[in-house]
Design a protein around this motif. Structure first.
Motif, short mmCIF file in Angstrom:
data_model
loop_
_atom_site.label_atom_id
_atom_site.label_comp_id
_atom_site.label_asym_id
_atom_site.label_seq_id
_atom_site.Cartn_x
_atom_site.Cartn_y
_atom_site.Cartn_z
N GLU A 157 4.75 21.58 -2.12
CA GLU A 157 3.36 22.04 -2.14
C GLU A 157 2.50 21.09 -2.97
O GLU A 157 1.41 20.70 -2.57
N LYS A 158 3.04 20.72 -4.14
CA LYS A 158 2.28 19.85 -5.04
C LYS A 158 2.03 18.48 -4.40
O LYS A 158 0.96 17.91 -4.53
N GLU A 159 3.05 17.96 -3.70
CA GLU A 159 2.91 16.62 -3.11
C GLU A 159 2.29 16.65 -1.72
O GLU A 159 2.07 15.59 -1.12
N GLY A 160 2.06 17.83 -1.18
CA GLY A 160 1.42 17.94 0.13
C GLY A 160 2.31 17.46 1.28
O GLY A 160 1.81 16.97 2.30
N ILE A 161 3.63 17.58 1.12
CA ILE A 161 4.56 17.12 2.15
C ILE A 161 5.12 18.35 2.88
O ILE A 161 5.56 19.30 2.23
N PRO A 162 5.10 18.36 4.23
CA PRO A 162 5.51 19.60 4.92
C PRO A 162 7.02 19.84 4.99
O PRO A 162 7.43 20.98 5.10
N ILE A 163 7.83 18.75 4.93
CA ILE A 163 9.26 18.94 5.18
C ILE A 163 10.12 18.32 4.07
O ILE A 163 9.92 17.16 3.68
N GLY A 164 11.06 19.09 3.58
CA GLY A 164 12.06 18.56 2.66
C GLY A 164 13.39 18.52 3.39
O GLY A 164 13.81 19.53 3.98
N ILE A 165 14.06 17.37 3.40
CA ILE A 165 15.40 17.29 4.01
C ILE A 165 16.40 17.29 2.87
O ILE A 165 16.38 16.41 1.99
N LEU A 306 8.25 12.92 15.51
CA LEU A 306 7.11 13.85 15.58
C LEU A 306 5.98 13.42 14.65
O LEU A 306 4.94 14.10 14.57
N GLY A 307 6.18 12.33 13.90
CA GLY A 307 5.15 11.86 12.98
C GLY A 307 4.92 12.80 11.80
O GLY A 307 3.82 12.89 11.26
N LEU A 308 5.97 13.52 11.40
CA LEU A 308 5.84 14.46 10.27
C LEU A 308 6.39 13.82 9.00
O LEU A 308 7.48 13.25 9.01
N GLU A 309 5.61 13.91 7.94
CA GLU A 309 6.06 13.36 6.66
C GLU A 309 7.18 14.22 6.10
O GLU A 309 7.17 15.44 6.24
N TYR A 310 8.18 13.59 5.46
CA TYR A 310 9.27 14.37 4.87
C TYR A 310 9.72 13.72 3.57
O TYR A 310 9.34 12.58 3.28
#
Lengths: 332, 332
Positions: A157-165, A306-310
């Motif tokens: 949430e803090k880093e604004g990243i939608p996915i954690g692997i 999908l161009g999603l940041e992780y």
């Protein structure tokens, strides 16, 4: 699950499995899922996201005309939270073949002295203790397991990243402690005559924090989430105190060293305060788990496509995955 | 009480009075009594002895043919224990004419947010807040009050003396404290990001003990009998903690100095730990009471006449007598 055409089974303790049988049904399945129970005030996403996410993934694959080679399965694990019997991930822990858990479930009771078997009975599960072995999974039943879960931490949430692997799950441990003293009237028993079980608990709670911080590692965490005093009246010196302690680390040895120091501290406190350390019980002391590289690669590939940041990260909360990982090589 | 021929009345909050009318009924009465509620696990003598003892005393006097000049009265006080609404000696405190208590009873709620008035209503007492003033006693209603009570301390038993004659009651005070933090998952929130309301409570509990011992006086006592954590799950960092603190001393000033230091400590802890001190409320802060010399003399005389050993002593537990003493000169 039945609406998706999955074949559903439920095991003796209430784990529920919905299988989309693949064209090569003899191969190990690829499974995904999570739990739907949650601790009080934990929000609406804990666990549920992983179950609904699994159903949605199956649904999307079906609508796209995909035909699986390996069977795909949705698992809804029972009793992930340790709230009633103090045992976390009861369903997946048992699936992973824990003989120790089978033994302890035969004598486990809740705070009102209701046994696990009787509680299961009231909930409509007629469990004979011998049935518990039927919950164990065969080692080759699954090829891979994936669990979608919220982070339960502040980083994404803090880093604004939608996915954690997740590359690893920190090693959890939980401990129950009880101190007993003589109690007495808060006015009438003078300070030198006291052995206050509540103050022993307060000291131990602060000792947990101290030893965790002394580890010098950001990855070591320790928490006293439960601290109860008996009889719990303003004008009674506590005659009994009950603590439940949670300690985690990605380094199992370092975590175990903290637990040793907490144990030593509990003994010292009991001697200095003249209270009895009537219980110091390690409820679970699990190793960490590492995600299989091929599953990490598959997730990175999908996110990029999908161009999603992780972000590759350690899961400091643990989930049913920790126990699925005991038996299988590939999982997240 | 009716079997003894006493004329019985009950006031608006449930204090019960049984009067043996004397030959000079216009004089202030001599009363004796106690309470029948008790804190959990406090044994079977707390309070009850003073009520049954009072009835037995009346019965013995009647059988001996005694005819009282002053009216004699048995009082059974309501709600002596602070367990439900956190207010001790509710009955006698109100009888003593506490305007402050009338005000606070209008807005007092229990842990389940049930108001005092609604709870009284469910118990069959239809209390209109304006009725509370009717409980107040006239200053000349009683000539003397005596309460028979167990010591609730170790001294008499240890010394093998059957009777303690109380010369003073220590000054009690009670305080409610709440800390609030952000809570969070016990695994996922790293130590530097925490503001743990439970550890703030643990520190304050130990600070109470520290400041009491620093007073250097054997007569100063302080106790944390209630310490509750929210949400109270092993894998949740406490987001809220609730403490109830009891401090007593025969020296009111010294006791108040301890309370000041505890208050300062609560503020310091909240700053250092980044938690909010959302409540620090002094529920009661009563002065001590001194027994009237003439009543002490009467008891010493009676004990000597019967050949019973006794000890003059301070009562460190307080009872309804503390509040009866606010209005009357002679009492024990």
């Amino acid at each position: 699950m039945k609406q998706l055409g999955l074949s559903v089974r439920e095991d003796a303790v209430g784990n529920i499995f919905g299988r989309w049988v693949g064209s090569e049904a003899e191969l190990g399945a690829v499974a995904t899922g999570s739990h739907v129970d949650a601790i009080p005030f934990s929000g609406k996403y804990d666990g549920v996201v992983g179950v609904l996410g699994a159903l949605e993934a199956i649904s999307v694959l079906q609508r796209s005309g995909f035909q699986p080679k390996r069977s795909l399965e949705v698992i809804m694990f029972t009793s992930e939270e340790p709230t009633r019997f103090g045992i976390s991930c009861l369903g997946s822990r048992l699936m992973a073949g824990s003989e120790e858990l089978v033994r302890s479930l035969k004598r486990t009771v809740d705070n009102h002295n209701v046994s696990f078997v009787d509680a299961a009975d009231s909930a409509g599960y007629k469990i004979h203790p011998d049935d518990l072995h039927n919950v164990f999974l065969n080692q080759d039943a699954y090829f891979a397991f994936i669990e979608l879960h919220i982070e339960q931490g502040p980083i994404l949430e803090k880093e604004g990243i939608p996915i954690g692997i997740v590359t690893a799950i920190a090693a959890p441990a939980s401990i129950k402690v009880e101190f007993e003293g003589n109690g007495g009237h808060a006015g009438a028993v003078l300070m030198p005559a006291r052995n206050d079980a509540g103050l022993a608990a307060a000291e131990l709670a602060l000792a947990v924090e101290k030893y965790v911080l002394e580890s010098g590692s950001i990855d070591t965490v320790g928490t006293v989430g439960i601290l109860q005093l008996h009889p719990g009246a303003i004008n009674s010196i506590p005659s009994k105190s009950h603590l439940e302690i949670d300690v985690r680390d990605i380094d199992e040895k370092r975590r175990n060293y903290v637990i040793e120091k907490v144990h030593k501290s509990a003994i010292d406190i009991s001697k200095i305060r003249g209270v009895e350390l009537s219980e110091f019980k390690i409820i679970n002391q699990d190793p960490p788990a590492l995600s299989d590289k091929s599953v990490i690669n598959a997730m990175e590939f999908a996110a990029k496509q999908l161009g999603l940041e992780y972000k590759l990260m350690i899961s400091r909360a643990y989930h049913d995955s920790l126990f699925m990982a005991r038996e299988y090589h590939q999982w997240v």
